[in-house]
Design a protein around this motif. Structure first.
Motif, PDB file in Angstrom:
ATOM      1  N   UNK A 469       0.849  -1.193   0.000  1.00 40.35           N
ATOM      2  CA  UNK A 469       0.000   0.000   0.000  1.00 40.35           C
ATOM      3  C   UNK A 469       0.885   1.243   0.000  1.00 40.35           C
ATOM      4  N   UNK A 470       0.584   2.147  -0.921  1.00 41.19           N
ATOM      5  CA  UNK A 470       1.350   3.395  -0.991  1.00 41.19           C
ATOM      6  C   UNK A 470       0.358   4.545  -1.100  1.00 41.19           C
ATOM      7  N   UNK A 535      -9.143   0.728   1.466  1.00 41.06           N
ATOM      8  CA  UNK A 535      -9.449   1.941   0.701  1.00 41.06           C
ATOM      9  C   UNK A 535     -10.535   2.736   1.413  1.00 41.06           C
ATOM     10  N   UNK A 536     -11.545   1.989   1.923  1.00 36.80           N
ATOM     11  CA  UNK A 536     -12.652   2.661   2.611  1.00 36.80           C
ATOM     12  C   UNK A 536     -12.181   3.331   3.891  1.00 36.80           C
ATOM     13  N   UNK A 537     -11.346   2.556   4.624  1.00 31.37           N
ATOM     14  CA  UNK A 537     -10.927   3.101   5.927  1.00 31.37           C
ATOM     15  C   UNK A 537     -10.053   4.340   5.745  1.00 31.37           C
ATOM     16  N   UNK A 538      -9.278   4.378   4.624  1.00 34.27           N
ATOM     17  CA  UNK A 538      -8.424   5.552   4.387  1.00 34.27           C
ATOM     18  C   UNK A 538      -9.260   6.767   4.039  1.00 34.27           C
ATOM     19  N   UNK A 539     -10.413   6.485   3.478  1.00 35.07           N
ATOM     20  CA  UNK A 539     -11.245   7.603   3.037  1.00 35.07           C
ATOM     21  C   UNK A 539     -11.830   8.406   4.198  1.00 35.07           C
ATOM     22  N   UNK A 540     -11.945   7.732   5.355  1.00 38.78           N
ATOM     23  CA  UNK A 540     -12.469   8.450   6.524  1.00 38.78           C
ATOM     24  C   UNK A 540     -11.451   9.529   6.905  1.00 38.78           C
ATOM     25  N   UNK A 552      -5.596   8.936  -0.034  1.00 35.01           N
ATOM     26  CA  UNK A 552      -6.016   7.746  -0.788  1.00 35.01           C
ATOM     27  C   UNK A 552      -4.794   6.878  -1.015  1.00 35.01           C
ATOM     28  N   UNK A 553      -4.995   5.572  -0.860  1.00 31.80           N
ATOM     29  CA  UNK A 553      -3.882   4.689  -1.127  1.00 31.80           C
ATOM     30  C   UNK A 553      -4.033   4.001  -2.480  1.00 31.80           C
ATOM     31  N   UNK A 588      -7.006   2.901  -5.810  1.00 27.84           N
ATOM     32  CA  UNK A 588      -7.613   1.610  -6.130  1.00 27.84           C
ATOM     33  C   UNK A 588      -6.580   0.514  -5.895  1.00 27.84           C
ATOM     34  N   UNK A 589      -6.961  -0.680  -6.189  1.00 30.53           N
ATOM     35  CA  UNK A 589      -6.014  -1.787  -6.014  1.00 30.53           C
ATOM     36  C   UNK A 589      -5.948  -2.581  -7.308  1.00 30.53           C
ATOM     37  N   UNK A 590      -4.800  -3.241  -7.492  1.00 24.86           N
ATOM     38  CA  UNK A 590      -4.605  -4.087  -8.658  1.00 24.86           C
ATOM     39  C   UNK A 590      -3.906  -5.368  -8.222  1.00 24.86           C
ATOM     40  N   UNK A 591      -4.328  -6.455  -8.857  1.00 18.80           N
ATOM     41  CA  UNK A 591      -3.630  -7.719  -8.661  1.00 18.80           C
ATOM     42  C   UNK A 591      -2.459  -7.768  -9.632  1.00 18.80           C
ATOM     43  N   UNK A 592      -1.453  -8.448  -9.238  1.00 22.48           N
ATOM     44  CA  UNK A 592      -0.320  -8.663 -10.141  1.00 22.48           C
ATOM     45  C   UNK A 592      -0.802  -9.565 -11.282  1.00 22.48           C
ATOM     46  N   UNK A 593      -0.422  -9.203 -12.542  1.00 18.71           N
ATOM     47  CA  UNK A 593      -0.917  -9.958 -13.691  1.00 18.71           C
ATOM     48  C   UNK A 593       0.248 -10.532 -14.494  1.00 18.71           C
ATOM     49  N   UNK A 594      -0.121 -11.345 -15.487  1.00 18.57           N
ATOM     50  CA  UNK A 594       0.889 -11.969 -16.343  1.00 18.57           C
ATOM     51  C   UNK A 594       1.667 -10.917 -17.113  1.00 18.57           C
ATOM     52  N   UNK A 595       0.948  -9.886 -17.508  1.00 17.12           N
ATOM     53  CA  UNK A 595       1.608  -8.802 -18.260  1.00 17.12           C
ATOM     54  C   UNK A 595       2.647  -8.099 -17.377  1.00 17.12           C
ATOM     55  N   UNK A 596       2.241  -7.891 -16.136  1.00 16.23           N
ATOM     56  CA  UNK A 596       3.180  -7.276 -15.187  1.00 16.23           C
ATOM     57  C   UNK A 596       4.357  -8.207 -14.947  1.00 16.23           C
TER      58      UNK A 596
END
Ligand SMILES: Nc1nc2c(ncn2[C@@H]2O[C@H](COP(=O)(O)O[C@H]3[C@@H](O)[C@H](n4cnc5c(=O)[nH]c(N)nc54)O[C@@H]3COP(=O)(O)O)[C@@H](O)[C@H]2O)c(=O)[nH]1
Length: 874
Positions: A469-470, A535-540, A552-553, A588-596
């Motif tokens: 998380x960044x 993400x929700x908790x950071x928004x508070x 926002x992370x 937002x968040x992203x899963x690591x993918x084959x392209x990555x």
């Protein structure tokens, strides 16, 4: 040492010799005095003896002589006649021992003699007429006194003495008339028998009875022992009528000195020798004693020094020092600090540790004692002891003391209070494993925990999710609200993250605004769910008086086992996914993918290949001309890096330079670019080309490196190229990331004569106030604005604004990516200083650049594109 020994020996000899001489003299004196004393005594004894004998002799002679008085009385009584003389004398004779004859000699002629027998010859002997005797006879008659004649040869034969008493009768007229003599004859040796002189011989004395002859004056021996001349005899005088007899006595063997002399000398010699030897020994002992005394003093001094040192050492040891038996009994205790133990040290003596310490500590101490018994020492055992001011930790060093066979060993136990270091250790442990700001585990602890969780997941066949998380644009929070607010946000966020996950999950802060979450037994769905929650908790909004702010992370997610099976791989994947999340709009968040996956593999491949690119000469520089719009001449060239790999082919700089920046290779590569391009320009100038400016791109890593100004100067000096011909390009983003730092570096380079230009201008967020302060020579308008400059009114406006702003700040402008005449015309119309782009030339290898420049001769001419139909009028 040798000299001292020789000196001692010499002194010893002198002493022994002196003692010998002194002793010899002293003993000789003593002996002499003793001899004198003895001689006196012996002589006294001899004198006494002599006196006895002399006295006896004198008495007997006097007694014998007294017989003459008795006869004289009779004569006088009978008026010259003694009718019965023979009878009277015979009766008297026994009363006078030693008397050989009694007689009367009227008119000096012997008439009567008793006993007659043996004395017949004396009858008729005229004493007054005989030459041998008449002197004493006449003396007696004339003096009227008793005289003693002899020793003499008696008329009747034999040797003897004769005592004569003159007898005077009164005549008719009353006159005394010589009548004659009464006499006694004492015959030798009978006359001397009573004196028993031979007894002297028996007693060891020689003797001589003698007189001085009145007629001759010579010494006349009366009786002698016959031992020759007497040696210093003692003498006794006998007073006899008309003369003296002398009895001389001396020991037969002398007075005893000479024969003892040898013996005494020998005794003296040996006694003196003995004394000398004793002196020798005494000296030896004294020297030895002195040596011993010196040694004792030295040893004592050493012992005292050692004691003092020991005392000082003990005093310097702040820790308690105990002497314990194997059973834990205390025999001695020392502590220079009163607060290091809860008991006074004297109270410890005689007590066992079981009375003082908790059971667990006792066990450790007893084990340490046992170990020290077996191995001589035990080091490092630690015990916990509750003291008045809290729990204390002690580390023990136990040493076995040497003991005599059969003796129970004792042990020295040094107890170092390590409470502070324990606390520090715990603190270090904490710092080493936990983030000091948020208290969350740091990367070190995270790696451990993650590896443990991965092992468990592998064993149990369960999934695991790793989330990176960044925070988005967190830098802005720090920059605008300050680091304190930024820190509070991070602390609060850390709390929220911890609150959002389970007990078995690990939340860790990597540094900055980066967090990692390790979620065991979590699959993709679970990870997505947690990411949503985060993400929700950071928004508070964070309520940080007086601020209220939200962050926002962006979250990247990697999954075990699909994306990787170790921490490094998973965190790299999560990192790539997080960047994708950022790229896709953040928050937002992203899963690591084959392209990555492919991308990260490519990065890894490039990194590995790049490491050998320099040494394998795979790097090259191309030069793109820069044209002055005022003169139409080539006034500069930008050095652009090219990498041609045998397998990977030509790798574009836009791809490999970020990789080089990430892995640190940009520093050696950047130095190579700088040195190669500077040397190239120098070579061209040396070859006759008119001097042009050389633009070299600086990466952010290079720019922030402290050695950059020095490196630039040394490269210029090496090539002997004037500094103003070098132009260093710095992207706007790099300059604005740390404007103050950038100003300092730019100033430094400016002072060295090097020019600076801001690259990709317009893509970042330049602050005009900073821009003013940058010592920038030229602003390079990013090609993204040039591309549509003929159609896009915004780009037109932007480019126009950049040019006028730069002009007003006194800066040059160069537009890159000029591909068309329209673009050129626009830029020219707006007053841009220089242009660069495919319209004139692509970046060219050295030889082609030289050909493009028409080398030496053509470089002076206004630029006319060689193969272009476009005839730009510059
Ligand atoms: N730190 C360093 N960065 C470097 C170095 N060499 C290059 N770079 C940077 O890499 C980026 C890509 O560069 P490159 O692929 O070389 O692209 C440059 C030009 O070829 C290209 N260009 C020039 N004219 C035109 C044109 O008319 N049309 C068009 N489409 N492209 C053109 O533009 C790039 C010039 O870049 P810039 O530096 O901004 O002037 C690039 O960011 C380089 O900076 C290096 O040695 N070190």
């Amino acid at each position: 040492m040798m000299n001292a020994a020789r000196q001692h020996r010499t002194r010893q000899w002198i002493l022994a010799t002196s003692v010998f001489v002194f002793s010899a003299v002293a003993i000789a004196v003593l002996i002499w005095r003793w001899e004198q004393q003895t001689l006196i005594e012996v002589r006294a004894r001899a004198a006494d003896l002599t006196a006895d004998h002399a006295h006896t002799l004198q008495r007997d002679i006097e007694r014998a002589l007294s017989a003459t008085y008795a006869i004289a009385a009779l004569v006088r009584q009978g008026q010259g006649n003694i009718a019965d003389f023979e009878a009277v004398a015979t009766e008297m004779l026994p009363f006078y021992p030693g008397v050989a004859a009694l007689g009367m000699a009227p008119d000096g002629i012997i008439r009567n003699v008793v006993p007659l027998a043996g004395n017949e010859k004396s009858i008729g002997f005229n004493q007054l007429k005989d030459n041998t005797q008449n002197q004493e006879a006449l003396m007696a008659r004339d003096t009227g006194r008793l005289t003693l004649a002899g020793p003499l040869k008696l008329a009747q034969g034999g040797l003897g003495v004769v005592g004569r008493l003159p007898v005077f009768l009164n005549d008719a007229q009353g006159h005394k008339v010589f009548w004659g003599f009464t006499y006694v004859t004492l015959r030798f040796p009978d006359a001397l028998a009573s004196a028993r002189l031979p007894l002297l011989t028996q007693r060891g004395y020689a003797y001589e009875l003698w007189r001085t002859a009145p007629d001759t004056g010579e010494r006349q021996s009366i009786e002698a022992s016959g031992n020759g001349v007497l040696d210093a005899p003692v003498e006794r005088t006998l007073e006899l009528p008309n003369g003296q007899w002398t009895l001389s006595v001396a020991p037969i063997n002398g007075w005893g000195q000479s024969d003892r002399l040898g013996f005494e000398a020998t005794i003296n010699f040996f006694l003196s020798l003995l004394m000398a030897y004793l002196a020798w020994l005494l000296y030896e002992m004294r020297v030895r004693d002195q040596g011993l005394e010196v040694q004792v003093n030295e040893r004592t001094a050493e012992i005292l020094a050692t004691q003092r040192q020991l005392q000082a050492t003990l005093g310097a040891i702040p820790d308690p020092l105990l002497e314990l038996g194997l059973d834990g009994r205390c025999y001695n205790a020392h502590s220079s600090r009163t607060d290091s133990l809860p008991w006074p040290t004297e109270d410890l003596i005689g007590r066992t540790i079981m009375e003082l310490l908790p059971p667990q500590a006792c066990q450790i101490v007893l084990a340490a004692l046992q170990e020290a018994k077996e191995k001589e020492c035990s080091i490092g055992k630690q015990i916990k002891v509750p003291l008045d001011n809290g729990m204390h930790w002690f580390e023990m060093s136990v040493t076995r003391k040497s003991a005599l066979p059969g003796e129970e060993p004792l042990f020295l136990v040094l107890c170092r209070d390590i409470t502070e270091s324990k606390q520090a250790e715990r603190k270090i442990q904490l710092l080493a494993h936990f983030d000091s700001l948020t208290g969350l585990p740091n990367r070190v602890l995270l790696t451990d925990r993650c590896n443990l969780a991965l092992s468990a997941a592998q064993r149990n066949g369960t999934p695991l999710a790793l989330l990176l998380l960044d925070l988005d644009h967190f830098k802005n929070v720090n920059d605008s609200l300050g680091h304190r607010v930024g820190d509070e946000v991070l602390i609060a966020l850390a709390g929220r993250l911890k609150g959002a996950v389970r007990e078995q999950d690990t939340v860790c802060r990597l540094g900055g605004d980066e967090f990692i979450l390790v979620l065991p037994e979590t699959n993709a769905a679970g990870a997505a769910h947690i990411a949503e929650m985060l993400l929700q908790s950071a928004l508070v909004a964070f309520e940080l008086e007086p601020h209220e702010l939200t962050v926002t992370p962006s979250i990247g997610i990697a999954l075990f086992p699909g994306d990787g099976s170790d921490f490094d791989t998973l965190s790299r994947c999560a990192d790539a996914a997080m960047y994708r999340a950022k790229k896709d709009g953040r928050n937002n968040y992203r899963f690591f993918t084959a392209e990555m996956q492919a991308r990260s593999e490519r990065t890894l491949t490039l990194e590995n290949a790049l490491r050998r690119a320099l040494e394998r000469n795979q790097l090259q520089l191309h030069y793109q001309p820069q044209i002055s719009l005022a003169s139409g001449r080539v006034v500069g060239a930008e050095a652009l890096l090219r990498w041609s790999h045998p397998e990977l082919g030509a790798v574009p700089p836009a791809e490999f330079i970020p990789v080089a920046e990430t892995c640190g290779l940009i520093l050696p590569i950047g130095e190579w670019v700088l040195r190669t391009s500077v040397q190239q320009l120098k070579a061209w100038i040396d070859a006759g080309m008119l001097p042009i400016a050389l633009s070299v791109n600086l990466s952010s890593v290079q720019f922030r490196h402290a050695d950059l100004p020095e490196l630039v100067t040394s490269i210029l000096n090496e090539a002997q190229l004037p500094a103003h011909l070098l132009e260093l390009e710095l992207t706007e983003n790099v300059a604005m990331t740390d404007p103050l730092g950038a100003i300092a570096v730019m100033n430094n380079l400016h002072e060295r004569g090097v020019r600076m230009s801001i690259d990709d201008f317009g893509t970042g967020y330049s602050s005009l106030s900073y821009l003013k302060k940058f010592r920038v020579y030229k602003i390079k308008i990013d090609q993204s604005f040039v591309r549509d400059i003929t159609e896009d009114s915004d780009d037109k406006a932007i480019v126009g604004a950049i040019i006028s702003m730069a002009t007003s700040l006194g800066m040059q402008t160069i537009a890159e990516g000029v591909e068309t005449e329209g673009q050129l015309e626009f830029l020219k119309a707006k007053g841009c200083t220089e242009v660069q782009g495919y319209y004139f030339s692509r970046p060219l290898p050295v030889e082609q650049f030289e050909a493009f420049m028409g080398t030496k001769s053509s470089s002076n001419q206004p630029f006319v594109p060689a193969q272009s139909a476009i005839d730009i009028r510059l």
